[in-house]
Scaffold this motif. Structure first.
Motif, mmCIF file in Angstrom:
data_model
loop_
_atom_site.group_PDB
_atom_site.id
_atom_site.type_symbol
_atom_site.label_atom_id
_atom_site.label_comp_id
_atom_site.label_asym_id
_atom_site.label_seq_id
_atom_site.Cartn_x
_atom_site.Cartn_y
_atom_site.Cartn_z
ATOM 1 N N ALA A 51 0.833 -1.204 0.000
ATOM 2 C CA ALA A 51 0.000 0.000 0.000
ATOM 3 C C ALA A 51 0.869 1.256 0.000
ATOM 4 N N LEU A 52 1.982 1.210 0.747
ATOM 5 C CA LEU A 52 2.889 2.356 0.805
ATOM 6 C C LEU A 52 3.536 2.623 -0.563
ATOM 7 N N ILE A 53 3.956 1.544 -1.216
ATOM 8 C CA ILE A 53 4.554 1.691 -2.559
ATOM 9 C C ILE A 53 3.531 2.302 -3.510
ATOM 10 N N GLU A 54 2.304 1.820 -3.401
ATOM 11 C CA GLU A 54 1.245 2.297 -4.289
ATOM 12 C C GLU A 54 0.974 3.778 -4.078
ATOM 13 N N GLU A 55 1.111 4.212 -2.844
ATOM 14 C CA GLU A 55 0.870 5.617 -2.519
ATOM 15 C C GLU A 55 2.032 6.495 -2.986
ATOM 16 N N GLU A 56 3.251 6.022 -2.734
ATOM 17 C CA GLU A 56 4.423 6.845 -3.038
ATOM 18 C C GLU A 56 4.858 6.757 -4.491
ATOM 19 N N LYS A 57 4.601 5.622 -5.140
ATOM 20 C CA LYS A 57 4.999 5.445 -6.541
ATOM 21 C C LYS A 57 3.822 4.883 -7.327
ATOM 22 N N PRO A 58 2.811 5.702 -7.569
ATOM 23 C CA PRO A 58 1.653 5.190 -8.301
ATOM 24 C C PRO A 58 2.053 4.854 -9.739
ATOM 25 N N PRO A 59 1.366 3.900 -10.361
ATOM 26 C CA PRO A 59 1.704 3.519 -11.744
ATOM 27 C C PRO A 59 1.341 4.625 -12.728
ATOM 28 N N ARG A 60 2.100 4.679 -13.836
ATOM 29 C CA ARG A 60 1.781 5.661 -14.880
ATOM 30 C C ARG A 60 0.449 5.322 -15.542
ATOM 31 N N ASP A 103 2.259 0.072 -16.916
ATOM 32 C CA ASP A 103 3.355 0.108 -15.941
ATOM 33 C C ASP A 103 3.262 -1.185 -15.129
ATOM 34 N N ILE A 104 3.679 -2.270 -15.750
ATOM 35 C CA ILE A 104 3.375 -3.623 -15.273
ATOM 36 C C ILE A 104 3.949 -3.897 -13.888
ATOM 37 N N LYS A 105 5.052 -3.291 -13.564
ATOM 38 C CA LYS A 105 5.653 -3.531 -12.257
ATOM 39 C C LYS A 105 4.792 -2.945 -11.153
ATOM 40 N N LEU A 106 4.342 -1.690 -11.318
ATOM 41 C CA LEU A 106 3.703 -0.962 -10.229
ATOM 42 C C LEU A 106 2.175 -1.022 -10.237
ATOM 43 N N VAL A 107 1.582 -1.374 -11.349
ATOM 44 C CA VAL A 107 0.130 -1.346 -11.441
ATOM 45 C C VAL A 107 -0.476 -2.301 -10.403
ATOM 46 N N PRO A 108 -1.592 -1.937 -9.774
ATOM 47 C CA PRO A 108 -2.252 -2.874 -8.860
ATOM 48 C C PRO A 108 -2.546 -4.189 -9.581
ATOM 49 N N GLY A 109 -2.117 -5.295 -8.968
ATOM 50 C CA GLY A 109 -2.270 -6.585 -9.610
ATOM 51 C C GLY A 109 -1.131 -6.881 -10.572
ATOM 52 N N GLY A 110 -0.027 -6.100 -10.494
ATOM 53 C CA GLY A 110 1.096 -6.278 -11.394
ATOM 54 C C GLY A 110 2.204 -7.126 -10.787
ATOM 55 N N LEU A 111 3.425 -6.907 -11.254
ATOM 56 C CA LEU A 111 4.559 -7.736 -10.854
ATOM 57 C C LEU A 111 4.824 -7.705 -9.361
#
Length: 985
Positions: A849-858, A862-870
């Motif tokens: 959740a912290l990663i998602e907040e601080e580094k949201p996907p483009r 953005d396969i690494k960061l997208v919710p449900g991604g890598l």
């Protein structure tokens, strides 16, 4: 007044022998009246009377002025040009004009603007009279082209005389006789093309090449001669072609000189001879057939052409000579008569059955036979047709047909240009325009002209096609691909556009630059010929990438860096699959294309015929690396060779992935094995070099622990490498045993810094890998090298959950084998320690959740960061490992294997399949993104070739389907992530 009337009775001396009809009789009458008024205003009673009294001459002039706005406007502005024909016939008046032009360059104290005005006025009158005589039938087409050429010769001669005298006055030259300035001046002006052959067309450019002989006595300072004669040449062009209130003389083209993009406007004869003998093109040999000294130092020009004869005229008709001729042909698609030849919009010069085909027909025969038969070395097309027939090189029927059609097509060309004095060779596409041309040529209407014109083209085409029936054919049905000379061929532009190129003129320019041998790879005649043969297939392959212009420009950059090309061009010609692969790289993989552009040597690996059948496993790579490093080598040399090897093998692994001979998972393992081996070799080299000064620590052992994607063997082409350096030594070791001893901790820290530099510092061969050591205990705050016991203690007592999650992908990749085995065993033991599963799951969910907040996907891609991604998949695998929810023998650091081995209590079979399927999709996309792109994937700007690669890798039919599939998959993974990592009792 009586004298005027008496002169008028003498009559106008141009008697039309053909009957021309205007397009609009009423308009013709009005135009005659306007010109008669202008003549009266200039007190030219004879002209006014001629234009008002009924007569065949008046009818002829009315038709001419209605059909040719250009001639009408000239007559209106200068009716005195019509008046002159009351006193002299056309030939006599033209001779007088040429004589006046010749004298104008020698007039004392004449200024350049005055010369320009004089030349323009006289050229305009000559042009007008030549056109009238042609339309009247007073001169046949052969006489017309000779008159035009004689006029151009005189203008160039006058301008060059003026410039030479001016240079003499300024002390730049020392002329032997300023009244005959050209003699001994050393300035050579060669007329090329139609000017050289004395076959100029009505609105033709004149093609010139400017050379100079620095040994001639008039040249004061040979070191300044290039600059001097280049300035004179530039002024010559300005005098001839600048448009003033008086018009222009001749548009002048200097682009037929050797390598025009990189040579001065005037070239020393020795440099020119060296160029032609070493790098001259086949089309330049053909062009030199028509070369003629037209002005300047005629004696020096004649001597230069004599020196050039062995280059142009090969003595023996051997295989090489015939191959030379065919290599020109290979750039031109010989039409075999299929399909209807259009009349409207047809290019009379360059189109099917046009003038160029007749000229080429003659020149190819001259190139083959002229070396042995000097009588076949003439410049004029029709005269050489006669000579070829005389020696039985062609039939009398071919001679007669091509002679007849040559002059007919030249008449058509002149008519097109007389309409508006435009340098065009294309018939109008509109009804009135075509009817106008038909009337100018004395046809009754456009239909009868079209019938004759089409028959002419078909006859030329038949002879032209027959000339090369035995010549090797290239790609069938490609269309015109003509890159000879320096002017874009209209049909070639259409062919390129049809193949998929958006900027066909730029593509022509690039391909012509290959022919000039500017790159090392195209300096040899054989390489240029092979590339010429390959070009149609190359263009087809690039066109299919659907980003053809970029692909070819990248290929051009690649060629610029190659040392040699014969082997490569031959391989591509004989291996269509490899050619398609190269086109894919250039069109769809900017990152790979940049690699081979910067480091062309990596492409050498593609020359291995077994490339796509050999799997790049660890044993294969290790054998290749050992052979590459074999022998005694200096430290810096080892590091450079490691970079060379790694860049080549990364490229070749990527090529196998693009070609489909390995999948994304195999590519990840291969990229990781390559990193293991090359970083391991770098470590060995660093240890050996470091020990020279500092010795070794008693009992010292080192292991490199690969983390992240390296540890899990999922590395991509562009991945950084995460490492931890661990060391051990004898308990009682106090310092190393070298000349400059160091304490163990200091020793291994310094050695680690040396390793970082050895791997990551840029050299002439680039960077081996970017290293990241932040996953070591205490991160950036801790020492760069960690003692084994410190590592054990930290991981067992102090490590955060996220650090132990990272440890799930740890793997010893290099170093002392026994210590490596111990470390792998220790990592397995640490991971097997009992933990609070709920706490691990909760902390992992909080981190996500912290990663998602601080580094949201483009975006979705953005396969690494997208919710449900890598990251979601990696966290699931890592949490399962830490909480003992992975089945099977032994520990695995690989994410895909971990997901496949999830315990049923943690994830049921269907869930496992969904996770593995998602990982496979993400890995396939990621590997191709990182391989092909050097910037983030942009859905709005996907190279079509890249889209095709992504669809092939994912086995989906359409990009929109892929996008929907990706979105659906991410949603499924996010749902599973929530179920598996939520707090459990």
């Amino acid at each position: 007044m009586a004298d005027t009337v008496e002169r008028t009775r003498g009559g106008w001396l141009l008697k039309p022998t053909v009957t021309l009809a205007p397009l609009d009789v009423g308009r013709a009458e009005r135009e005659l009246a306007e010109i008669a008024d202008a003549a009266s205003g200039d007190d030219l009673a004879r002209v006014a009377g001629l234009l008002t009294a009924k007569s065949p001459v008046r009818d002829f002039l009315g038709a001419v002025f209605d059909l040719s706005p250009f001639l009408r406007d000239l007559a209106r502005r200068r009716p005195s040009m019509l008046d002159a024909l009351f006193d002299r016939g056309v030939e006599e008046r033209l001779a007088a004009i040429v004589a006046e032009i010749g004298r104008s360059g020698l007039v004392p104290d004449l200024t350049e603007p005055a010369l320009m005005a004089s030349l323009r006025e006289r050229k305009t009158e000559a042009h007008f009279l030549i056109a009238l005589a042609d339309l009247a039938g007073e001169a046949d087409t052969q006489a017309t082209v000779r008159r035009l050429s004689r006029l151009a010769d005189a203008c160039v001669d006058a301008a060059s005389d003026f410039l030479l005298r001016d240079a003499h006055r300024q002390g730049k030259l020392s002329l032997a006789d300023p009244e005959n300035p050209a003699k001994g001046s050393g300035w050579i002006l060669l007329g090329m093309g139609k000017l050289g052959a004395r076959e100029l067309n009505f609105s033709s450019d004149i093609d010139l090449i400017s050379f100079f002989d620095p040994e001639r006595p008039a040249i004061i300072d040979p070191s300044d001669a290039t600059d001097l004669f280049s300035r004179l040449t530039r002024r010559l062009v300005r005098i001839l072609q600048d448009r003033t209130e008086h018009g222009y003389v001749f548009r002048t083209d200097l682009r037929l000189r050797p390598d025009p993009g990189s040579t001065p406007l005037a070239i020393p004869v020795l440099a020119a001879l060296n160029y032609y003998e070493g790098r001259g093109q086949n089309w330049e040999r053909a062009a030199m057939i028509k070369a003629r000294p037209v002005a300047g130092d005629i004696e020096a020009g004649t001597a230069f052409l004599k020196e050039l004869q062995p280059y142009v005229w090969r003595k023996y008709m051997d295989y090489a000579a015939i191959a030379d001729v065919h290599s020109i042909k290979r750039q031109i698609h010989a039409h075999k008569g299929h399909g209807e030849i259009a009349v409207r919009g047809h290019n009379v010069k360059l189109g099917r059955g046009g003038i160029r085909e007749i000229e080429f027909f003659v020149q190819t025969q001259q190139l083959i036979a002229g070396g042995r038969f000097p009588e076949l070395r003439g410049r004029e097309t029709v005269a050489m047709l006669a000579e070829l027939a005389k020696r039985n090189w062609i039939t009398a029927e071919a001679r007669d047909a091509l002679t007849r059609q040559y002059w007919f097509l030249r008449r058509v060309e002149h008519a097109i240009q007389m309409v508006a004095d435009e340098q065009t060779h294309t018939l109008p596409e509109d009804d009135e325009g075509l009817e106008r041309i038909a009337h100018m040529l004395a046809f009754a209407d456009a239909e009868s002209f079209s019938h004759a014109f089409r028959a002419s083209l078909q006859q030329v085409e038949a002879h032209y096609a027959a000339l090369f029936e035995a010549a090797p054919e290239l790609s069938s049905g490609v269309g015109n691909l003509v890159f000879t000379g320096d002017v874009d061929d209209p049909d070639t532009l259409q062919t390129l556009h049809r193949l998929g190129f958006q900027r066909p003129s730029d593509i022509c320019r690039v391909i012509r630059s290959w022919h000039f041998g500017r790159y090392r790879v195209t300096r040899s005649a054989e390489a240029r010929e092979r590339l010429t043969e390959l070009t149609p297939a190359l263009l087809e392959a690039f066109g299919k990438t659907r980003r053809a212009d970029e692909a070819l420009m990248r290929f051009d950059e690649f060629l610029a860096g190659l040392p040699a090309g014969v082997q490569l061009f031959s391989l591509l010609q004989s291996n269509p699959a490899l050619l398609r692969l190269l086109a894919t790289i250039m069109g769809a993989a900017p990152r790979l294309a940049a690699v081979i552009t910067r480091r062309p040597h990596v492409f050498d690996g593609l020359l291995d015929p077994a490339l796509l059948t050999e799997l790049p496993n660890r044993a294969y790579l290790a054998t290749r690396l050992a052979a590459f490093l074999e022998g005694e080598r200096a430290y810096e040399d080892v590091l450079d060779r490691l970079r060379i090897f790694a860049s080549e093998q990364k490229f070749l692994i990527g090529v196998r992935l693009l070609a489909g001979s390995i999948d994304a998972a195999h590519a990840g393992k291969a990229f990781s094995d390559l990193a293991d081996l090359t970083i391991g070799a770098a470590l060995e080299a660093v240890e050996a070099e470091f020990s020279i000064r500092h010795g070794r620590v008693p009992g010292g052992r080192i292991v490199l622990l690969g983390m992240g994607k390296l540890g899990s063997r999922e590395l991509t082409a562009g991945s950084d490498v995460d490492l931890i350096l661990l060391y051990d030594h004898d308990a009682d070791a106090e310092e190393s045993d070298g000349d400059k001893p160091l304490a163990p901790s200091h020793y291994f820290s310094r050695l680690t810094q040396r390793l970082i530099a050895a791997v990551s510092a840029p050299t002439a061969e680039g960077v081996l890998y970017e290293l990241d050591l932040r996953l070591r205990p205490s991160g950036n705050k801790g020492p760069v090298a960690t003692h084994v016991e410190a590592f054990r203690k930290y991981q067992r007592q102090d490590a955060w959950t996220w650090e132990q999650m990272a440890l799930t992908r740890a793997r010893a990749i290099a170093g002392e084998p026994e210590l490596a085995a111990e470390i792998d065993a220790e990592v397995a033991a640490i991971l097997a320690l009992p933990r609070d599963a709920a706490k691990v799951r909760a902390e992992a969910a909080e981190m996500r959740a912290l990663i998602e907040e601080e580094k949201p996907p483009r975006d979705l891609w953005d396969i690494k960061l997208v919710p449900g991604g890598l990251i979601d998949l990696e966290f699931i695998a890592q949490v399962a490992t830490l909480t003992g929810q992975v089945e099977g023998e032994g520990r695995t650091a690989n994410t895909a294997e971990t997901l496949a081995r999830l315990a049923p209590a943690f994830a049921d079979g269907s869930t496992r399949q969904d996770l593995v399927r998602a990982w496979s999709l993400y890995l396939a996309l990621t590997q191709i993104f990182r391989l092909c792109l050097d910037s983030p994937f942009d859905r709005k700007d996907v190279p079509p070739g890249l889209a095709d690669l992504l669809l092939a890798a994912t086995d989906l039919p359409d990009f929109s389907v892929l996008e929907a599939h990706l979105k659906e998959m991410a949603g499924e993974v996010r749902g599973i992530f929530g179920r598996l990592l939520k707090k459990r009792k």
